[in-house]
Design a protein around this motif. Structure first.
Motif, PDB file in Angstrom:
ATOM      1  N   ALA A 100      49.607  49.737  32.955  1.00 18.89           N
ATOM      2  CA  ALA A 100      49.056  48.760  33.893  1.00 18.89           C
ATOM      3  C   ALA A 100      47.701  49.212  34.432  1.00 18.89           C
ATOM      4  O   ALA A 100      46.744  48.435  34.492  1.00 18.89           O
ATOM      5  N   CYS A 101      47.617  50.485  34.823  1.00 20.85           N
ATOM      6  CA  CYS A 101      46.355  50.999  35.369  1.00 20.85           C
ATOM      7  C   CYS A 101      45.252  51.015  34.324  1.00 20.85           C
ATOM      8  O   CYS A 101      44.097  50.659  34.612  1.00 20.85           O
ATOM      9  N   SER A 102      45.572  51.426  33.090  1.00 22.03           N
ATOM     10  CA  SER A 102      44.544  51.484  32.050  1.00 22.03           C
ATOM     11  C   SER A 102      44.052  50.085  31.681  1.00 22.03           C
ATOM     12  O   SER A 102      42.858  49.884  31.420  1.00 22.03           O
ATOM     13  N   ALA A 103      44.966  49.101  31.665  1.00 21.03           N
ATOM     14  CA  ALA A 103      44.553  47.735  31.342  1.00 21.03           C
ATOM     15  C   ALA A 103      43.634  47.172  32.416  1.00 21.03           C
ATOM     16  O   ALA A 103      42.591  46.572  32.116  1.00 21.03           O
ATOM     17  N   VAL A 153      39.582  45.993  32.094  1.00 19.38           N
ATOM     18  CA  VAL A 153      39.103  44.651  32.435  1.00 19.38           C
ATOM     19  C   VAL A 153      38.104  44.709  33.588  1.00 19.38           C
ATOM     20  O   VAL A 153      37.022  44.100  33.525  1.00 19.38           O
ATOM     21  N   ALA A 154      38.449  45.443  34.641  1.00 17.34           N
ATOM     22  CA  ALA A 154      37.543  45.556  35.793  1.00 17.34           C
ATOM     23  C   ALA A 154      36.232  46.235  35.394  1.00 17.34           C
ATOM     24  O   ALA A 154      35.154  45.850  35.866  1.00 17.34           O
ATOM     25  N   GLY A 155      36.314  47.238  34.509  1.00 19.41           N
ATOM     26  CA  GLY A 155      35.093  47.912  34.064  1.00 19.41           C
ATOM     27  C   GLY A 155      34.154  46.978  33.329  1.00 19.41           C
ATOM     28  O   GLY A 155      32.929  47.034  33.517  1.00 19.41           O
ATOM     29  N   SER A 156      34.701  46.102  32.500  1.00 18.07           N
ATOM     30  CA  SER A 156      33.863  45.145  31.782  1.00 18.07           C
ATOM     31  C   SER A 156      33.164  44.192  32.743  1.00 18.07           C
ATOM     32  O   SER A 156      31.965  43.927  32.619  1.00 18.07           O
ATOM     33  N   PHE A 157      33.904  43.669  33.719  1.00 21.67           N
ATOM     34  CA  PHE A 157      33.308  42.734  34.676  1.00 21.67           C
ATOM     35  C   PHE A 157      32.229  43.409  35.522  1.00 21.67           C
ATOM     36  O   PHE A 157      31.114  42.883  35.668  1.00 21.67           O
ATOM     37  N   TRP A 158      32.528  44.573  36.077  1.00 29.56           N
ATOM     38  CA  TRP A 158      31.581  45.216  36.994  1.00 29.56           C
ATOM     39  C   TRP A 158      30.372  45.799  36.273  1.00 29.56           C
ATOM     40  O   TRP A 158      29.263  45.790  36.814  1.00 29.56           O
ATOM     41  N   MET A 159      30.552  46.308  35.058  1.00 35.87           N
ATOM     42  CA  MET A 159      29.400  46.802  34.315  1.00 35.87           C
ATOM     43  C   MET A 159      28.483  45.658  33.910  1.00 35.87           C
ATOM     44  O   MET A 159      27.251  45.806  33.905  1.00 35.87           O
ATOM     45  N   ASN A 160      29.033  44.494  33.599  1.00 33.65           N
ATOM     46  CA  ASN A 160      28.198  43.330  33.327  1.00 33.65           C
ATOM     47  C   ASN A 160      27.387  42.936  34.550  1.00 33.65           C
ATOM     48  O   ASN A 160      26.217  42.558  34.436  1.00 33.65           O
ATOM     49  N   ILE A 198      40.381  50.160  42.192  1.00 29.70           N
ATOM     50  CA  ILE A 198      41.053  48.873  41.975  1.00 29.70           C
ATOM     51  C   ILE A 198      42.295  49.050  41.099  1.00 29.70           C
ATOM     52  O   ILE A 198      43.363  48.490  41.384  1.00 29.70           O
ATOM     53  N   ALA A 199      42.168  49.834  40.024  1.00 30.81           N
ATOM     54  CA  ALA A 199      43.289  50.009  39.105  1.00 30.81           C
ATOM     55  C   ALA A 199      44.450  50.767  39.746  1.00 30.81           C
ATOM     56  O   ALA A 199      45.615  50.534  39.403  1.00 30.81           O
TER      57      ALA A 199
END
Length: 364
Positions: free
Chosen positions: A78-81, A85-92, A134-135
């Motif tokens: 759960a944490c890795s998923a 996802v959060a990393g993709s959004f925030w890095m964008n 967040i994770a």
């Protein structure tokens, strides 16, 4: 269920291997790794690679045990998923802010100085710290937010009562995706309103100036090159962000409360396809493409092919393959026009012809 784990493990293993290959190719190429925006690209790919690798490991463990392994693995998955996802959004969102600064400087016909690589790394580490926070929220016992085993196949954080539903929708999702997506859309709206991708007015203004001197012609040529670079770089990262929106069907399918496991299976496969699409778009950046092809040629034994096609920007790739500021990444550099005028003002330098001619000069 075994077939589901096999498909997921193979899919996410391919994602992790391909993503690692792209990052190694970027870091291996001296020209490619000196670009600040390529360091941003690496930081953008890392969350997807880490998440995909963890998912493939969990699927392999499930296949080995014949059932889902247990609570510890559930929290880990759960944490890795969420981290991916959060990393993709925030890095964008972080990249969108930097691209906005590039477009504003180009629009004002100013020299854009990209952040140094260590600054990019520090900013990316700050984003990683935020998404780790967040994770990890699903492991806090004090919060109404915990991971659950879905259909006996995978673990993800979900709501279980009204309190957890309100927390999930208005706090957790806000931190996970709403804020970064809003930042990207706001930057897009402001850029569209200011016409940051339309440089026709600036080019016409340069055309009206006196173009008889070499400096004026060089100034227009330099601005046109920087404008093309800024526009192409913006469209490149815009495609990656649009690919990120593929997570929306994944979220909808995951939330469907049905007895069938098919929607959940399709949702995760769709998420893996999004990761592959982002990797494919990353390789369309010409300097990254050249670096990847060179490393691939070396690995399969075609060393001659790698020497023929080195990872340097070609004529077709000048726009996206050149340095971040569009003409030079050296922060101590000066505009080309100023270099020409400075060279004209420099006095001639007397060359040193050796001690023999010095002795002859002293004798005379």
């Amino acid at each position: 269920m075994r077939a589901t784990w096999i498909v997921w493990s193979v899919l996410f293993f391919i994602v992790s291997i391909c993503g690692t290959f792209v990052i190694v190719a970027i870091l291996r190429s001296p020209h490619t790794r000196k670009s600040s925006f390529n360091i941003y690209l690496i930081a953008l790919l890392l969350p997807d690679i880490f998440s995909a690798f963890c998912w493939s490991i969990v699927c392999v463990l499930s296949l080995a045990h014949g059932a889902y392994p247990g609570k510890i693995v559930c929290h880990w998955q759960a944490c890795s998923a969420v981290w991916g996802v959060a990393g993709s959004f925030w890095m964008n969102a972080l990249i969108a802010i930097e691209v906005y600064a590039l477009l504003c400087a180009t629009k004002r016909m100013e020299n854009y100085q990209p952040p140094r690589r260590h600054v990019v790394i520090l900013r990316s580490l700050g984003i990683y710290a935020l998404i780790t926070f967040i994770a990890s929220m699903s492991m806090w016992e004090v919060l109404p937010h915990h991971p659950y085993l879905l259909r006996g196949m995978m673990c993800m954080p979900f709501d279980y009562n009204l309190t957890s539903f309100l927390f999930f929708m208005f706090i957790y999702n806000t931190l996970l995706s709403t804020i970064p997506v809003s930042i990207v859309f706001y930057i897009f709206y402001v850029g569209k309103r200011k016409g940051l991708l339309d440089f026709n007015a600036e080019l016409k203004a340069l055309d009206k100036m006196q173009t008889t001197g070499a400096n004026d012609r060089e100034r227009r040529k330099t601005f046109h090159r920087k404008a093309k670079h800024a526009e192409a770089l913006t469209r490149f990262y815009m495609r990656i962000f649009v690919a990120l929106l593929m997570w929306l069907p994944t979220a909808i399918l995951s939330l469907l409360n049905t007895r069938s496991a098919v929607p959940l299976f399709v949702a995760i496969v769709w998420g893996g396809a999004q990761n592959l699409l982002s990797l494919g778009i990353s390789v369309t950046k010409p300097d990254v493409h050249n670096a990847v092809m060179e490393l691939l040629a070396i690995l399969i034994g075609f060393r001659r092919l790698a020497s023929i096609h080195p990872s340097i920007p070609s004529t077709q790739a000048d726009v996206l393959g050149e340095d971040d500021c569009g003409y030079c990444e050296d922060h101590n550099s000066v505009p080309i026009v100023n270099e020409i005028s400075m060279q004209a003002m420099e006095p001639p330098v007397e060359l040193d012809h050796g001690p023999l001619q010095k002795m002859q000069r002293n004798h005379e």
